[in-house]
Design a protein around this motif. Structure first.
Motif, PDB file in Angstrom:
ATOM      1  N   PHE A   3       0.863  -1.180   0.000  1.00 36.71           N
ATOM      2  CA  PHE A   3       0.000   0.000   0.000  1.00 36.71           C
ATOM      3  C   PHE A   3       0.896   1.226   0.000  1.00 36.71           C
ATOM      4  CE2 PHE A   3      -2.226   3.219   2.651  1.00 36.71           C
ATOM      5  CZ  PHE A   3      -3.193   3.546   1.710  1.00 36.71           C
ATOM      6  N   ALA A   4       0.913   1.957  -1.109  1.00 34.09           N
ATOM      7  CA  ALA A   4       1.757   3.142  -1.207  1.00 34.09           C
ATOM      8  C   ALA A   4       0.932   4.285  -1.789  1.00 34.09           C
ATOM      9  CB  ALA A   4       2.975   2.849  -2.073  1.00 34.09           C
ATOM     10  N   ASP A   9      -3.887  10.852  -1.192  1.00 27.91           N
ATOM     11  CA  ASP A   9      -4.681   9.685  -0.806  1.00 27.91           C
ATOM     12  C   ASP A   9      -4.585   9.374   0.677  1.00 27.91           C
ATOM     13  OD1 ASP A   9      -6.409   7.574  -1.450  1.00 27.91           O
ATOM     14  OD2 ASP A   9      -4.749   6.163  -1.560  1.00 27.91           O
ATOM     15  N   LEU A  10      -3.898  10.176   1.464  1.00 22.29           N
ATOM     16  CA  LEU A  10      -3.728   9.887   2.879  1.00 22.29           C
ATOM     17  C   LEU A  10      -5.034   9.958   3.646  1.00 22.29           C
ATOM     18  CD1 LEU A  10      -0.347  11.597   3.666  1.00 22.29           C
ATOM     19  CD2 LEU A  10      -0.834   9.190   3.349  1.00 22.29           C
ATOM     20  N   GLY A  11      -6.077  10.513   3.065  1.00 20.25           N
ATOM     21  CA  GLY A  11      -7.374  10.581   3.730  1.00 20.25           C
ATOM     22  C   GLY A  11      -8.176   9.304   3.584  1.00 20.25           C
ATOM     23  N   ARG A  81       2.002  10.657   7.684  1.00 23.23           N
ATOM     24  CA  ARG A  81       2.273  10.342   6.286  1.00 23.23           C
ATOM     25  C   ARG A  81       3.299   9.216   6.190  1.00 23.23           C
ATOM     26  NH1 ARG A  81       4.748  14.716   4.757  1.00 23.23           N
ATOM     27  NH2 ARG A  81       2.844  15.932   4.887  1.00 23.23           N
ATOM     28  N   TYR A  82       4.347   9.294   7.008  1.00 22.95           N
ATOM     29  CA  TYR A  82       5.380   8.255   7.005  1.00 22.95           C
ATOM     30  C   TYR A  82       4.793   6.889   7.361  1.00 22.95           C
ATOM     31  CZ  TYR A  82       9.266   5.419   8.648  1.00 22.95           C
ATOM     32  OH  TYR A  82      10.132   4.382   8.856  1.00 22.95           O
ATOM     33  N   ARG A  88       5.690  -1.724   5.602  1.00 28.50           N
ATOM     34  CA  ARG A  88       5.284  -2.734   6.582  1.00 28.50           C
ATOM     35  C   ARG A  88       4.064  -2.276   7.382  1.00 28.50           C
ATOM     36  NH1 ARG A  88       7.005  -7.514   7.352  1.00 28.50           N
ATOM     37  NH2 ARG A  88       9.192  -7.032   7.133  1.00 28.50           N
ATOM     38  N   PHE A  89       4.053  -1.029   7.841  1.00 26.59           N
ATOM     39  CA  PHE A  89       2.986  -0.530   8.703  1.00 26.59           C
ATOM     40  C   PHE A  89       1.776  -0.019   7.924  1.00 26.59           C
ATOM     41  CE2 PHE A  89       6.756   0.783  11.501  1.00 26.59           C
ATOM     42  CZ  PHE A  89       6.817  -0.470  12.083  1.00 26.59           C
ATOM     43  N   GLY A  90       1.995   0.491   6.717  1.00 32.07           N
ATOM     44  CA  GLY A  90       0.924   1.106   5.939  1.00 32.07           C
ATOM     45  C   GLY A  90      -0.281   0.212   5.699  1.00 32.07           C
ATOM     46  N   PRO A  91      -0.088  -1.014   5.196  1.00 30.82           N
ATOM     47  CA  PRO A  91      -1.253  -1.875   4.963  1.00 30.82           C
ATOM     48  C   PRO A  91      -2.022  -2.200   6.244  1.00 30.82           C
ATOM     49  CG  PRO A  91       0.658  -2.706   3.787  1.00 30.82           C
ATOM     50  CD  PRO A  91       1.142  -1.588   4.663  1.00 30.82           C
TER      51      PRO A  91
END
Length: 160
Positions: A3-4, A9-11, A81-82, A88-91
Motif C-alpha cells: 500500500f503506497a 490519498d492519505l485521507g 504520512r510516514y 510494513r505498517f501502511g497496509p
C-alpha cells in the motif's frame, strides 16, 4: 500487496482491496494547537514502544503502531504520512482504518508471540520459585484477553 498512497490519498478515500471505492471516511478533526504537542508525544512514544515490541517477546507491535498512527493524525502530519506509506505498517493501518480488521498473519504472529511469552513466564516461575502465582497468572490472563479480542476482529477483504 504494498500500500503506497500518494499524499492526496492519505485521507483513505480509496480502498486498495476493492475495485469500487467505499464511502469516504475522514481523518479525525485537527485538535487545537495546545493539544497538538500531547498527540505528537503520544505518537512518537507509541511508535518507539512498537519498535521495541518487534524485538521484545510479549510486547505488542501492532497495537502501538495503530495508536501511533491515530495520534500522529492529530499531532504530526509528517509522522502520519510516514506511517501510512510505510511498506510494513501502511497496509496494517489502512486495513484497521477502513475495516477495523487485522490480517490473519498478524493474528497468528501475535498469538505465537504471546504463547512463547507465557511459556517463558511459567518456566521462569518454576525455575526461580520466588514468584507468587498471581505474578504469572495476571500477565497470562491479559495476553488471553488480548488474543480473544484480536481473533474476534474481522480480516481485511482479499484483493481480486
Amino acid at each position: 500487496m504494498v500500500f503506497a498512497p500518494s499524499v492526496a490519498d492519505l485521507g483513505y478515500k480509496v480502498d486498495v482491496h476493492q475495485p469500487s471505492p467505499p464511502p469516504p471516511r475522514d481523518l479525525p478533526d485537527a485538535r487545537p494547537v495546545r493539544f497538538r504537542w500531547a498527540w505528537w508525544l503520544l505518537a512518537y512514544a507509541s511508535l518507539g514502544m512498537g519498535i521495541v515490541g518487534v524485538f521484545v517477546p510479549g510486547l505488542p507491535t501492532t497495537v502501538f503502531i495503530l495508536v501511533a498512527a491515530y495520534a500522529a493524525s492529530r499531532g504530526s502530519e509528517r509522522l502520519h504520512r510516514y506511517l501510512v506509506i510505510h511498506p510494513r505498517f501502511g497496509p496494517m493501518i489502512h486495513d484497521w482504518h477502513l475495516h477495523r480488521a487485522v490480517s490473519r498473519r498478524a493474528k497468528w504472529a501475535a498469538t505465537w508471540t504471546m504463547l512463547a511469552s507465557a511459556a517463558i513466564l511459567v518456566a521462569l516461575m518454576l525455575w526461580t520459585a520466588s514468584h507468587r502465582w498471581w505474578m504469572v497468572a495476571l500477565p497470562i490472563a491479559c495476553m488471553a484477553v488480548v488474543a480473544a479480542w484480536l481473533w474476534r476482529r474481522p480480516e481485511p477483504p482479499r484483493a481480486g
